[in-house]
Design a protein around this motif. Structure first.
Motif, PDB file in Angstrom:
ATOM      1  N   MET A   1     -10.424   5.372  -2.032  1.00 46.10           N
ATOM      2  CA  MET A   1      -9.298   4.910  -2.834  1.00 46.10           C
ATOM      3  C   MET A   1      -9.495   3.444  -3.186  1.00 46.10           C
ATOM      4  SD  MET A   1      -5.828   6.548  -1.157  1.00 46.10           S
ATOM      5  CE  MET A   1      -6.359   6.713   0.549  1.00 46.10           C
ATOM      6  N   VAL A   2      -8.976   3.066  -4.344  1.00 41.29           N
ATOM      7  CA  VAL A   2      -8.898   1.664  -4.745  1.00 41.29           C
ATOM      8  C   VAL A   2      -7.419   1.324  -4.857  1.00 41.29           C
ATOM      9  CG1 VAL A   2      -9.378  -0.018  -6.560  1.00 41.29           C
ATOM     10  CG2 VAL A   2     -11.104   1.690  -5.952  1.00 41.29           C
ATOM     11  N   ASP A   3      -6.982   0.349  -4.068  1.00 41.80           N
ATOM     12  CA  ASP A   3      -5.570  -0.022  -4.037  1.00 41.80           C
ATOM     13  C   ASP A   3      -5.340  -1.264  -4.876  1.00 41.80           C
ATOM     14  OD1 ASP A   3      -2.896  -0.013  -3.397  1.00 41.80           O
ATOM     15  OD2 ASP A   3      -3.166  -1.160  -1.549  1.00 41.80           O
ATOM     16  N   GLN A   4      -4.585  -1.124  -5.957  1.00 44.26           N
ATOM     17  CA  GLN A   4      -4.327  -2.225  -6.882  1.00 44.26           C
ATOM     18  C   GLN A   4      -3.149  -3.081  -6.447  1.00 44.26           C
ATOM     19  OE1 GLN A   4      -6.561  -2.066  -9.651  1.00 44.26           O
ATOM     20  NE2 GLN A   4      -6.006  -4.191 -10.061  1.00 44.26           N
ATOM     21  N   ASP A   5      -2.418  -2.650  -5.412  1.00 44.34           N
ATOM     22  CA  ASP A   5      -1.204  -3.339  -5.000  1.00 44.34           C
ATOM     23  C   ASP A   5      -1.511  -4.730  -4.458  1.00 44.34           C
ATOM     24  OD1 ASP A   5       1.278  -4.019  -3.361  1.00 44.34           O
ATOM     25  OD2 ASP A   5       1.853  -2.086  -4.195  1.00 44.34           O
ATOM     26  N   ILE A   6      -0.665  -5.715  -4.802  1.00 40.86           N
ATOM     27  CA  ILE A   6      -0.882  -7.085  -4.326  1.00 40.86           C
ATOM     28  C   ILE A   6      -0.374  -7.282  -2.905  1.00 40.86           C
ATOM     29  CG2 ILE A   6      -0.737  -7.986  -6.681  1.00 40.86           C
ATOM     30  CD1 ILE A   6       2.053  -9.061  -5.965  1.00 40.86           C
ATOM     31  N   HIS A   7       0.462  -6.377  -2.417  1.00 35.69           N
ATOM     32  CA  HIS A   7       1.060  -6.539  -1.095  1.00 35.69           C
ATOM     33  C   HIS A   7       0.105  -6.029  -0.018  1.00 35.69           C
ATOM     34  CE1 HIS A   7       4.544  -6.275  -3.903  1.00 35.69           C
ATOM     35  NE2 HIS A   7       4.899  -7.345  -3.211  1.00 35.69           N
ATOM     36  N   VAL A   8      -0.239  -6.904   0.906  1.00 37.34           N
ATOM     37  CA  VAL A   8      -1.238  -6.558   1.912  1.00 37.34           C
ATOM     38  C   VAL A   8      -0.799  -5.377   2.756  1.00 37.34           C
ATOM     39  CG1 VAL A   8      -0.368  -8.191   3.640  1.00 37.34           C
ATOM     40  CG2 VAL A   8      -2.796  -7.551   3.638  1.00 37.34           C
ATOM     41  N   ASN A   9       0.497  -5.251   3.028  1.00 30.91           N
ATOM     42  CA  ASN A   9       0.971  -4.147   3.857  1.00 30.91           C
ATOM     43  C   ASN A   9       0.726  -2.784   3.221  1.00 30.91           C
ATOM     44  OD1 ASN A   9       1.840  -5.880   5.861  1.00 30.91           O
ATOM     45  ND2 ASN A   9       3.968  -5.910   5.188  1.00 30.91           N
TER      46      ASN A   9
ATOM     47  N   ILE B   1       1.768  -2.147  -9.869  1.00 33.81           N
ATOM     48  CA  ILE B   1       1.697  -1.941 -11.317  1.00 33.81           C
ATOM     49  C   ILE B   1       2.597  -0.777 -11.716  1.00 33.81           C
ATOM     50  CG2 ILE B   1       0.166  -1.308 -13.229  1.00 33.81           C
ATOM     51  CD1 ILE B   1      -2.102  -2.613 -11.686  1.00 33.81           C
ATOM     52  N   ASN B   2       2.574   0.267 -10.917  1.00 32.81           N
ATOM     53  CA  ASN B   2       3.396   1.434 -11.207  1.00 32.81           C
ATOM     54  C   ASN B   2       3.452   2.303  -9.965  1.00 32.81           C
ATOM     55  OD1 ASN B   2       4.664   3.727 -12.211  1.00 32.81           O
ATOM     56  ND2 ASN B   2       3.678   3.569 -14.202  1.00 32.81           N
TER      57      ASN B   2
ATOM     58  N   PHE C   1      -5.823   6.448   6.592  1.00 29.83           N
ATOM     59  CA  PHE C   1      -7.034   7.132   6.119  1.00 29.83           C
ATOM     60  C   PHE C   1      -8.329   6.358   6.356  1.00 29.83           C
ATOM     61  CE2 PHE C   1      -3.499   8.372   3.333  1.00 29.83           C
ATOM     62  CZ  PHE C   1      -3.517   9.755   3.495  1.00 29.83           C
ATOM     63  N   GLY C   2      -8.239   5.164   6.923  1.00 31.16           N
ATOM     64  CA  GLY C   2      -9.404   4.290   6.987  1.00 31.16           C
ATOM     65  C   GLY C   2     -10.611   4.844   7.700  1.00 31.16           C
ATOM     66  N   THR C   3     -10.416   5.731   8.650  1.00 31.76           N
ATOM     67  CA  THR C   3     -11.552   6.288   9.370  1.00 31.76           C
ATOM     68  C   THR C   3     -12.213   7.429   8.603  1.00 31.76           C
ATOM     69  OG1 THR C   3     -10.097   7.801  10.584  1.00 31.76           O
ATOM     70  CG2 THR C   3     -10.557   5.662  11.600  1.00 31.76           C
ATOM     71  N   GLU C   4     -11.519   7.984   7.621  1.00 29.50           N
ATOM     72  CA  GLU C   4     -12.053   9.116   6.869  1.00 29.50           C
ATOM     73  C   GLU C   4     -12.410   8.757   5.441  1.00 29.50           C
ATOM     74  OE1 GLU C   4      -9.246  12.251   6.937  1.00 29.50           O
ATOM     75  OE2 GLU C   4      -9.232  12.472   9.114  1.00 29.50           O
ATOM     76  N   ILE C   5     -11.658   7.830   4.852  1.00 28.45           N
ATOM     77  CA  ILE C   5     -11.805   7.490   3.442  1.00 28.45           C
ATOM     78  C   ILE C   5     -12.015   5.985   3.313  1.00 28.45           C
ATOM     79  CG2 ILE C   5     -10.622   7.452   1.199  1.00 28.45           C
ATOM     80  CD1 ILE C   5      -9.066   9.880   2.063  1.00 28.45           C
ATOM     81  N   VAL C   6     -12.913   5.595   2.414  1.00 30.03           N
ATOM     82  CA  VAL C   6     -13.123   4.179   2.161  1.00 30.03           C
ATOM     83  C   VAL C   6     -11.964   3.637   1.325  1.00 30.03           C
ATOM     84  CG1 VAL C   6     -14.657   2.450   1.171  1.00 30.03           C
ATOM     85  CG2 VAL C   6     -15.612   4.493   2.230  1.00 30.03           C
ATOM     86  N   ILE C   7     -11.352   2.550   1.809  1.00 30.63           N
ATOM     87  CA  ILE C   7     -10.238   1.925   1.094  1.00 30.63           C
ATOM     88  C   ILE C   7     -10.696   0.573   0.563  1.00 30.63           C
ATOM     89  CG2 ILE C   7      -7.826   1.215   1.185  1.00 30.63           C
ATOM     90  CD1 ILE C   7      -8.176   4.129   1.916  1.00 30.63           C
ATOM     91  N   ALA C   8     -10.627   0.404  -0.754  1.00 34.15           N
ATOM     92  CA  ALA C   8     -10.999  -0.866  -1.377  1.00 34.15           C
ATOM     93  C   ALA C   8      -9.744  -1.555  -1.901  1.00 34.15           C
ATOM     94  CB  ALA C   8     -11.984  -0.639  -2.522  1.00 34.15           C
ATOM     95  N   THR C   9      -9.573  -2.826  -1.570  1.00 30.65           N
ATOM     96  CA  THR C   9      -8.476  -3.587  -2.157  1.00 30.65           C
ATOM     97  C   THR C   9      -8.932  -4.194  -3.474  1.00 30.65           C
ATOM     98  OG1 THR C   9      -6.908  -5.405  -1.831  1.00 30.65           O
ATOM     99  CG2 THR C   9      -9.112  -5.710  -0.927  1.00 30.65           C
ATOM    100  N   ALA C  10      -7.984  -4.369  -4.395  1.00 36.86           N
ATOM    101  CA  ALA C  10      -8.287  -4.994  -5.680  1.00 36.86           C
ATOM    102  C   ALA C  10      -7.548  -6.316  -5.837  1.00 36.86           C
ATOM    103  CB  ALA C  10      -7.924  -4.051  -6.826  1.00 36.86           C
ATOM    104  N   HIS C  11      -7.007  -6.824  -4.717  1.00 35.24           N
ATOM    105  CA  HIS C  11      -6.286  -8.105  -4.764  1.00 35.24           C
ATOM    106  C   HIS C  11      -7.018  -9.092  -3.856  1.00 35.24           C
ATOM    107  CE1 HIS C  11      -2.971 -10.718  -5.659  1.00 35.24           C
ATOM    108  NE2 HIS C  11      -2.640 -10.860  -4.389  1.00 35.24           N
ATOM    109  N   GLU C  12      -7.766  -9.993  -4.478  1.00 37.56           N
ATOM    110  CA  GLU C  12      -8.692 -10.864  -3.749  1.00 37.56           C
ATOM    111  C   GLU C  12      -8.041 -11.744  -2.683  1.00 37.56           C
ATOM    112  OE1 GLU C  12     -10.353  -9.927  -7.821  1.00 37.56           O
ATOM    113  OE2 GLU C  12      -8.421 -10.570  -7.001  1.00 37.56           O
ATOM    114  N   PRO C  13      -6.825 -12.296  -2.879  1.00 37.80           N
ATOM    115  CA  PRO C  13      -6.225 -13.120  -1.826  1.00 37.80           C
ATOM    116  C   PRO C  13      -6.016 -12.374  -0.508  1.00 37.80           C
ATOM    117  CG  PRO C  13      -5.129 -13.543  -3.905  1.00 37.80           C
ATOM    118  CD  PRO C  13      -6.025 -12.366  -4.122  1.00 37.80           C
TER     119      PRO C  13
END
Length: 313
Positions: A175-183, A150-151, A192-204
């Motif tokens: 963190m909430v990641d709005q990016d559509i790219h899985v990478n 998005i930006n 950061f996955g072991t320290e911070i919860v990462i949520a994706t916002a792209h359902e596919p």
């Protein structure tokens, strides 16, 4: 209120809730609460209010606080709300967080300021560092909204995120990641996955990432599908017609995303919800959100009828 706000309790599906509007484009709080009750009946109890799909940057502080008060009074637990916050002024954000905190809200989704981008990693760290110091409260949680595609210039770089985590480990928890790219999301998880919860916002991307939490705009219209996808389950249809293939959750998500195509996403999802609830008022969006053209609306209405949304979805 019991304190169960550890990072491990931020899990499952959090709908990025669409916000219904009245004719004067003020928030229709009654319709919003009815929508939340419907989602609760389908097994969802955690909600992102005034996030990306909730047109959060289009509403004032007073509108948000009034709506949060109404939603809590209607029965939604304050601890089950992740509240979107948007401003280029860390003072304004801190004041808003303190007021929402008084109402019981403890989780806040904050994006970097957009006006004046790009900023250096030092400037972005200073912004969030000052924000946390201005809030000056214990027991609240900061979730940074990485806007991604998005930006990209609004994303905090890894060095700023790392410094912020080291400086405020009890506050900056996710963190909430709005990016559509899985990478993009994979890189955040690796760092950061072991320290911070990462949520994706792209359902596919759910079937690839297999995360513990997602923030989902599609959950407004297909909540059970998104829940099945998160749990890596097949849809358990109440009625199955002999010889008819039951679509898998990821197939239905891809089908819906294909229908949405390049239409304005929020307006398109609101149109689908208006058809589901049989209430045209749900179609309204708050400027500067894009509306559908007359031709686009007609095309989408036909596509949504073909999609054939089922009650169990």
């Amino acid at each position: 209120m019991p304190n169960n706000l550890s990072a491990t309790n931020f899990h499952g599906v959090w709908p990025d809730v669409l916000v219904p509007l009245q004719e004067d484009l003020s928030i229709d709080q009654a319709k919003l609460c009815a929508h939340l009750r419907n989602l609760c009946a389908k097994g969802l109890e955690n909600f992102v209010l005034f996030g990306h799909a909730g047109e959060g940057s289009s509403f004032s502080v007073d509108e948000k606080l009034s709506t949060v008060t109404h939603v809590i009074a209607a029965g939604v637990e304050a601890q089950n709300i992740l509240l979107g916050v948007h401003s280029s002024s860390f003072i304004e954000i801190a004041q808003f967080i303190r007021k929402a905190y008084e109402k019981g809200v403890r989780r806040f989704l904050v994006s970097a300021p957009l006006y004046g981008q790009p900023f250096s990693h030092i400037a972005l760290f200073d912004y969030f560092d000052q924000l946390i110091k201005q809030v000056n409260l214990n027991g609240w949680q900061l979730f940074i909204h990485q806007l991604g595609g998005i930006n990209h210039c609004a994303d905090l770089p890894e060095v700023a995120l790392t410094d912020l985590r080291k400086t405020h480990p009890l506050i900056f928890v996710g963190m909430v990641d709005q990016d559509i790219h899985v990478n993009h999301t994979v890189d955040l998880m690796r760092s950061f996955g072991t320290e911070i919860v990462i949520a994706t916002a792209h359902e596919p991307n759910l079937s690839v990432l297999k995360p513990t939490v997602c923030v989902s705009a599609l959950a407004n219209v297909i909540p059970n599908i998104v829940q099945h996808l998160m749990a890596n389950e097949a849809v358990k249809s109440a009625t199955q017609i002999a010889g008819m293939k039951i679509a898998k959750p990821d197939d239905r998500v891809v089908e819906l995303m294909t229908l949405l195509g390049n239409y304005p996403a929020i307006a398109a999802l609101k149109l689908m919800l208006s058809m589901h609830y049989r209430a045209e008022a749900w179609e309204r969006v708050r400027p500067p959100q894009s509306t559908l053209t007359k031709e686009g609306r007609q095309a989408l209405m036909g596509a949504f009828k073909t999609f054939n949304l089922q009650a169990h979805e």
